[in-house]
Design an enzyme around this catalytic site. Structure first.
Site, PDB file in Angstrom:
ATOM      1  N   LYS A   1      -2.463  -1.942  -3.229  1.00  0.00           N
ATOM      2  CA  LYS A   1      -3.523  -1.091  -2.668  1.00  0.00           C
ATOM      3  C   LYS A   1      -3.141   0.375  -2.874  1.00  0.00           C
ATOM      4  O   LYS A   1      -2.492   0.984  -2.020  1.00  0.00           O
ATOM      5  CB  LYS A   1      -3.701  -1.419  -1.179  1.00  0.00           C
ATOM      6  CG  LYS A   1      -4.722  -0.545  -0.469  1.00  0.00           C
ATOM      7  CD  LYS A   1      -5.153  -1.138   0.857  1.00  0.00           C
ATOM      8  CE  LYS A   1      -6.022  -0.150   1.633  1.00  0.00           C
ATOM      9  NZ  LYS A   1      -6.731  -0.762   2.756  1.00  0.00           N
TER      10      LYS A   1
ATOM     11  N   GLU B   1       0.825  -1.218   0.000  1.00  0.00           N
ATOM     12  CA  GLU B   1       0.000   0.000   0.000  1.00  0.00           C
ATOM     13  C   GLU B   1       0.855   1.262   0.000  1.00  0.00           C
ATOM     14  O   GLU B   1       1.272   1.737   1.053  1.00  0.00           O
ATOM     15  CB  GLU B   1      -0.942   0.013   1.217  1.00  0.00           C
ATOM     16  CG  GLU B   1      -1.821   1.266   1.234  1.00  0.00           C
ATOM     17  CD  GLU B   1      -2.785   1.339   2.417  1.00  0.00           C
ATOM     18  OE1 GLU B   1      -2.729   0.478   3.304  1.00  0.00           O
ATOM     19  OE2 GLU B   1      -3.592   2.283   2.447  1.00  0.00           O
TER      20      GLU B   1
END
Ligand code: 13P
Length: 336
Positions: free
Chosen positions: A217, A175
């Site tokens: 992500k 992420e």
């Protein structure tokens, strides 16, 4: 197909998405304070358990990311939280970074920590039932930032984390979050996010990561929150797809967006258009925290014993997001 690839696909397939319920105690306290509920371990568990035992879990949620406190808690039904989650068919995930601190050498930026002792922590989380993990690098946009130093050092940490996670038999969520804060244009967000994602994959490849066994992500491409040059959802979708097509290797099975401060409906509408225009092989779904929980939390705060009412709101939100993950959402469906 590798075991890791199978786990990633199980989490993301069929329009399912990820419930990011991994707010640290500090962040969860802010969320609960904002609705006037005291942030005790019992209250944090009560809200989360209410969501995890909803019907929406079975239909819409492929994975849940937990925080360390929650993975060790016992539910009312005496099941562990990973047991409660797996009974719905979803997979348990765990946030393993320990947060972001000031980056030495660039005091206005942050570096995410948590590599020390990570191998041992991962073994313990695996035993508790986790099969995927999360690590968030965070970048802010301004004239000077993100700096090369922050882009490189966060990518390096994400890659070292991913190698340890795959070694332990789990799927890493990678992420890199470029924040919405600021008055930058969507074009700047596009350029900076592209640079950040590109560097992440360079490092992941150097660290011999099996790219078919990760989930990316990212943020969507948006104008900054205080920018006066907002763009339409159509443009958000097109720029986001362009950025990902140019920078994400095709071995990656899926992309699960963060909501990042968008409203629930904005995050849903943008995801829906991304899927309408998706001409890649990547699964494009959601890994939302606020955009899945906000209205459920608000409702729950008025009567924290009202499980049914809270679950109804959560189910609706998860349903809308899952429709968006298939390009089948419409504004009319929001009203129902
Ligand atoms: P938001 O969807 O609220 O941005 O949270 C997602 C997340 O997990 C951030 O790390």
């Amino acid at each position: 197909m590798s075991e890791l690839n199978k786990i990633a696909l199980k989490i993301l397939s069929g329009g399912k998405g990820i419930l990011a319920a991994d707010e640290s105690n500090g962040t969860m306290t802010k969320r609960l304070d904002s609705v006037g509920v005291s942030s005790s371990p019992e209250n944090r568990l009560l809200f989360r358990e209410t969501l995890f035992s909803s019907n929406g879990m079975k239909k819409f949620i492929g994975g849940v990311i937990l925080y360390d406190e929650t993975i060790n808690q016992i539910s009312k039904s005496k099941k562990t939280i990973p047991e409660l989650i797996s009974a719905t068919g979803a997979i348990t995930g765990i946030k393993v970074d320990t947060g972001a601190i000031v980056l030495a050498g660039s005091a206005e930026e942050k570096i995410t920590e948590g590599l020390d002792g990570l191998r041992e922590r991962l073994q313990a989380y695996y035993k508790l039932g986790a099969r995927f993990t999360k690590w968030r690098g965070v970048y802010n946009i301004s004239d000077k930032y993100p700096s090369k130093l922050s882009i490189y050092s966060n990518a390096h940490a994400l890659a070292r984390y991913s190698a340890l996670v795959q070694e332990s038999g789990m799927v890493p969520i990678v992420e890199p979050e470029v924040l919405m804060d600021g008055n930058h244009s969507a074009e700047t967000c596009f350029n900076k996010t592209s640079e950040v994602i590109k560097k992440c994959f360079e490092e992941l490849i150097t660290h011999k990561i099996d790219l078919s066994g990760i989930i990316l992500k990212p943020n969507m491409i948006l104008a900054g929150t205080t920018s006066n040059k907002k763009i339409s959802s159509e443009e958000v979708a097109k720029l986001t797809l362009k950025c990902l097509k140019e920078n994400v290797p095709s071995d990656v099975p899926g992309i699960a967006f963060l909501s990042g401060g968008q409203t629930e409906v904005e995050a849903t509408e943008n995801l829906n258009l991304i899927n309408k225009y998706n001409d890649t092989k990547f699964i494009m779904t959601y890994s939302y925290g606020r955009a899945l929980q906000q209205s459920a939390l608000k409702f729950w705060s008025k009567d924290i014993t009202n499980m049914d009412g809270t679950q109804k709101i959560f189910n609706h939100r998860a349903n809308m997001c899952t429709l968006a993950a298939q390009g089948k959402w419409s504004a009319e469906l929001e009203e129902k």
